[in-house]
Design a protein around this motif. Structure first.
Motif, mmCIF file in Angstrom:
data_model
loop_
_atom_site.group_PDB
_atom_site.id
_atom_site.type_symbol
_atom_site.label_atom_id
_atom_site.label_comp_id
_atom_site.label_asym_id
_atom_site.label_seq_id
_atom_site.Cartn_x
_atom_site.Cartn_y
_atom_site.Cartn_z
ATOM 1 N N HIS A 78 -24.061 37.902 -79.668
ATOM 2 C CA HIS A 78 -24.637 38.572 -80.838
ATOM 3 C C HIS A 78 -23.640 39.556 -81.439
ATOM 4 O O HIS A 78 -23.468 39.622 -82.667
ATOM 5 N N GLN A 79 -22.994 40.327 -80.563
ATOM 6 C CA GLN A 79 -22.077 41.354 -81.046
ATOM 7 C C GLN A 79 -20.905 40.720 -81.785
ATOM 8 O O GLN A 79 -20.515 41.180 -82.865
ATOM 9 N N ALA A 80 -20.329 39.666 -81.229
ATOM 10 C CA ALA A 80 -19.205 38.993 -81.881
ATOM 11 C C ALA A 80 -19.645 38.364 -83.197
ATOM 12 O O ALA A 80 -18.897 38.382 -84.188
ATOM 13 N N SER A 81 -20.868 37.828 -83.238
ATOM 14 C CA SER A 81 -21.382 37.221 -84.468
ATOM 15 C C SER A 81 -21.600 38.274 -85.544
ATOM 16 O O SER A 81 -21.346 38.047 -86.730
ATOM 17 N N TRP A 82 -22.091 39.439 -85.142
ATOM 18 C CA TRP A 82 -22.345 40.527 -86.095
ATOM 19 C C TRP A 82 -21.036 41.038 -86.708
ATOM 20 O O TRP A 82 -20.927 41.234 -87.915
ATOM 21 N N TYR A 83 -20.026 41.238 -85.871
ATOM 22 C CA TYR A 83 -18.774 41.808 -86.347
ATOM 23 C C TYR A 83 -17.806 40.772 -86.927
ATOM 24 O O TYR A 83 -16.714 41.120 -87.372
ATOM 25 N N GLN B 93 -27.698 37.139 -86.686
ATOM 26 C CA GLN B 93 -26.676 38.153 -86.939
ATOM 27 C C GLN B 93 -25.623 37.628 -87.917
ATOM 28 O O GLN B 93 -25.237 38.315 -88.867
ATOM 29 N N ALA B 94 -25.129 36.435 -87.663
ATOM 30 C CA ALA B 94 -24.087 35.870 -88.514
ATOM 31 C C ALA B 94 -24.593 35.644 -89.933
ATOM 32 O O ALA B 94 -23.884 35.903 -90.916
ATOM 33 N N ALA B 95 -25.835 35.161 -90.053
ATOM 34 C CA ALA B 95 -26.401 34.897 -91.379
ATOM 35 C C ALA B 95 -26.577 36.195 -92.168
ATOM 36 O O ALA B 95 -26.300 36.248 -93.371
ATOM 37 N N TRP B 96 -27.057 37.247 -91.487
ATOM 38 C CA TRP B 96 -27.267 38.538 -92.165
ATOM 39 C C TRP B 96 -25.953 39.074 -92.720
ATOM 40 O O TRP B 96 -25.890 39.573 -93.846
ATOM 41 N N ARG B 97 -24.865 38.961 -91.927
ATOM 42 C CA ARG B 97 -23.575 39.499 -92.348
ATOM 43 C C ARG B 97 -22.797 38.539 -93.247
ATOM 44 O O ARG B 97 -21.728 38.886 -93.753
ATOM 45 N N ILE C 32 -18.793 31.462 -88.716
ATOM 46 C CA ILE C 32 -19.534 31.667 -87.462
ATOM 47 C C ILE C 32 -20.898 30.990 -87.550
ATOM 48 O O ILE C 32 -21.366 30.385 -86.573
ATOM 49 N N THR C 33 -21.531 31.089 -88.711
ATOM 50 C CA THR C 33 -22.804 30.385 -88.913
ATOM 51 C C THR C 33 -22.624 28.900 -88.637
ATOM 52 O O THR C 33 -23.438 28.269 -87.943
ATOM 53 N N HIS C 34 -21.545 28.324 -89.172
ATOM 54 C CA HIS C 34 -21.267 26.895 -88.958
ATOM 55 C C HIS C 34 -21.054 26.593 -87.472
ATOM 56 O O HIS C 34 -21.618 25.622 -86.945
ATOM 57 N N SER C 35 -20.256 27.423 -86.795
ATOM 58 C CA SER C 35 -19.973 27.183 -85.375
ATOM 59 C C SER C 35 -21.243 27.240 -84.539
ATOM 60 O O SER C 35 -21.441 26.411 -83.633
ATOM 61 N N LEU C 36 -22.096 28.203 -84.816
ATOM 62 C CA LEU C 36 -23.347 28.323 -84.063
ATOM 63 C C LEU C 36 -24.259 27.130 -84.319
ATOM 64 O O LEU C 36 -24.900 26.615 -83.400
#
Length: 481
Positions: free
Chosen positions: A16-21, A50-54, A59-63
């Motif tokens: 989550h943290q890596a996705s957010w930042y 998290q990735a979508a919000w930021r 990252i969204t694609h990778s997830l």
């Protein structure tokens, strides 16, 4: 390291943290070592939320390629598509729609993703979502401006302590409903039906701390006096008869009256520049304007002392930075490294950047009224009253008299204000001399916000605060003299 269960010190999963930042390399590494792409944090959100919000599209694609659920719902019923729509992240929205994220899902307040996009003025994002829903499911999806969460309240009525402040006349009927949302208080809308058949609305906040509402009332009063079209007029603040709760009554912002083709008043940038340029009052006992405010104000749940000071550098160093250090230590425990860095910033950097013989050049600076908590969530566009037009508006202030650029610190931290906004603002309110240090001053003002967020929300903000202090000390510490 078992990435599936590893968490940061604040109990936030590392994925989550890596996705957010936006750290794509770490996201890929965590996924390759078995991180749980379906894992949730304390709010029921996945890393994809998290990735979508930021708006981190890669990252969204990778997830998603790692089989993250595009329709996973957090504890408020919102999906990653809701998050991307809220912030207007069109590339993330398109990425999610490409893997068949469902644009029809409603959150717990009955809002589809396109409703959240419209609520936050991301109209092109909302159009993408409506067109996709129409294409997939064969029905026309119309714009939805009725997207402010509200629920009918069945039992309680308006406390009699509020009644004297409302324009009630014979034949006027009154109704009351929960309306909007706030992290620190309960919010409601009061509807008056007049003899003419027209309606008037008022906004009511209630909570256990009367000082919060006193500070907000005085902040709104000062802003409204300086720029009347910039915020709702505060009407009253007092306590309920049971003495256990307090209230704040203000004019009501009709956010559903928005019409993109309807002319508006001055822009948000113009109004903010006007607010910052309006002469401020001189408090009793002083011969000139000073920094501070006549009562404490609040930013979220954080109380801000506003003790008068003729020196901006002294006020910011002691009444803001030194004060928030005590909040961090109270909430998170002693931190010798923090204390050492912050002590040097206050003693070395603050005088160099904000000293009275330096900031503003030969003319110096004058105190300005600031909103004090102007992030994207505290601005909107709407209509106040039955006869006014649609305006850019602000609310939830924690005001005081400060250097005008202090306002820009939080505004530049979390998005929501474009480069065009700041360009327009500085046409009306030029950058303070020395202009070359403008970015460093804004970063110094952000330090207060990083520390405050660390105290409130946890260690994920510690690195931001530490990095900020180290950079400022490198550039402006005495060792660099």
């Amino acid at each position: 390291m078992d990435a599936e269960i590893s968490r940061a010190d604040n109990s936030w999963p590392l994925l989550h943290q890596a996705s957010w930042y936006g750290d794509h390399d770490k996201v890929e590494a965590f996924l390759q070592t078995g991180a749980d792409v379906h894992g949730i944090d304390d709010e029921g959100e996945t890393a994809l939320h998290q990735a979508a919000w930021r708006g981190h599209t890669e990252i969204t694609h990778s997830l998603l390629m790692a089989n993250a659920d595009p329709d996973a719902r957090d504890y408020t019923g919102q999906t990653p598509l809701h998050h991307a729509a809220s912030t207007g992240s069109e590339t993330a929205v398109i990425e999610l729609l490409t893997v068949c994220a469902d644009p029809r899902i409603e959150d717990d307040d009955g809002r589809k993703p396109h409703s959240l996009a419209e609520e936050n003025f991301h109209h092109s994002t909302a159009e993408i979502l409506r067109e996709k829903e129409t294409q997939l499911f064969g029905h026309v999806v119309l714009p939805d401006t009725d997207s402010i969460p509200r629920k009918k309240r069945g039992g309680p009525s308006v406390d009699v302590a509020v009644i004297p402040f409302l324009p009630l006349h014979e034949g006027t009927s009154l109704s009351f409903e929960e309306y909007g949302q706030s992290s620190t208080s309960s919010t409601s809308r009061i509807r008056l039906r007049l003899n003419s058949g027209e309606h008037e609305f008022y906004f009511l906040k209630t909570g256990p701390n009367g000082d919060v509402f006193a500070g907000e009332y005085e902040s709104l009063s000062a802003i409204h006096k300086a720029v009347p079209s910039f915020c709702p007029r505060p009407i009253a603040h007092s306590k309920f008869l049971d003495l256990k709760r307090f209230f704040l009554l203000t004019e009501y912002i009709d956010m559903e009256a928005i019409d993109e083709n309807q002319p508006t008043g001055n822009s948000l940038a113009q109004k903010l520049a006007q607010l910052h340029s309006t002469p401020v009052p001189i408090p009793e006992g002083y011969g000139a304007p000073v920094y501070g405010f006549h009562i404490p104000t609040y930013v979220g749940g954080t109380r801000q002392p506003n003790i008068w000071s003729p020196s901006w550098s002294d006020f910011f160093g002691e009444t803001r930075l030194r004060f928030v250090e005590r909040l961090v230590e109270k909430a998170r425990g002693p931190d010798p490294e923090l204390h050492s860095l912050l002590d040097r910033v206050i003693l070395e950097v603050v005088p160099r950047l904000l000293g009275p013989d330096h900031l503003g050049g030969e003319t110096g600076i004058q105190p300005s009224l600031v909103h004090g908590d102007l992030w994207a969530g505290n601005k909107t566009r709407g209509k106040i009253g039955r006869n006014g037009g649609v305006e850019d508006l602000v609310f939830d202030p924690g005001s005081f008299y400060a250097h005008s650029e202090y306002e820009l610190g939080i505004m530049r931290m979390f998005g929501g204000f474009s480069s065009g906004f700041f360009k327009e603002y500085h046409r009306y309110r030029p950058k303070t001399a020395p202009v070359s240090e403008y970015g460093d001053r804004v970063e110094l003002y952000q330090l207060y916000q990083w520390l405050s967020h660390w105290a409130l929300y946890g260690r994920e903000f510690r690195d931001n605060a530490k990095g900020c202090m180290e950079k400022l000390l490198h550039d402006y510490g005495k060792s660099q003299a």
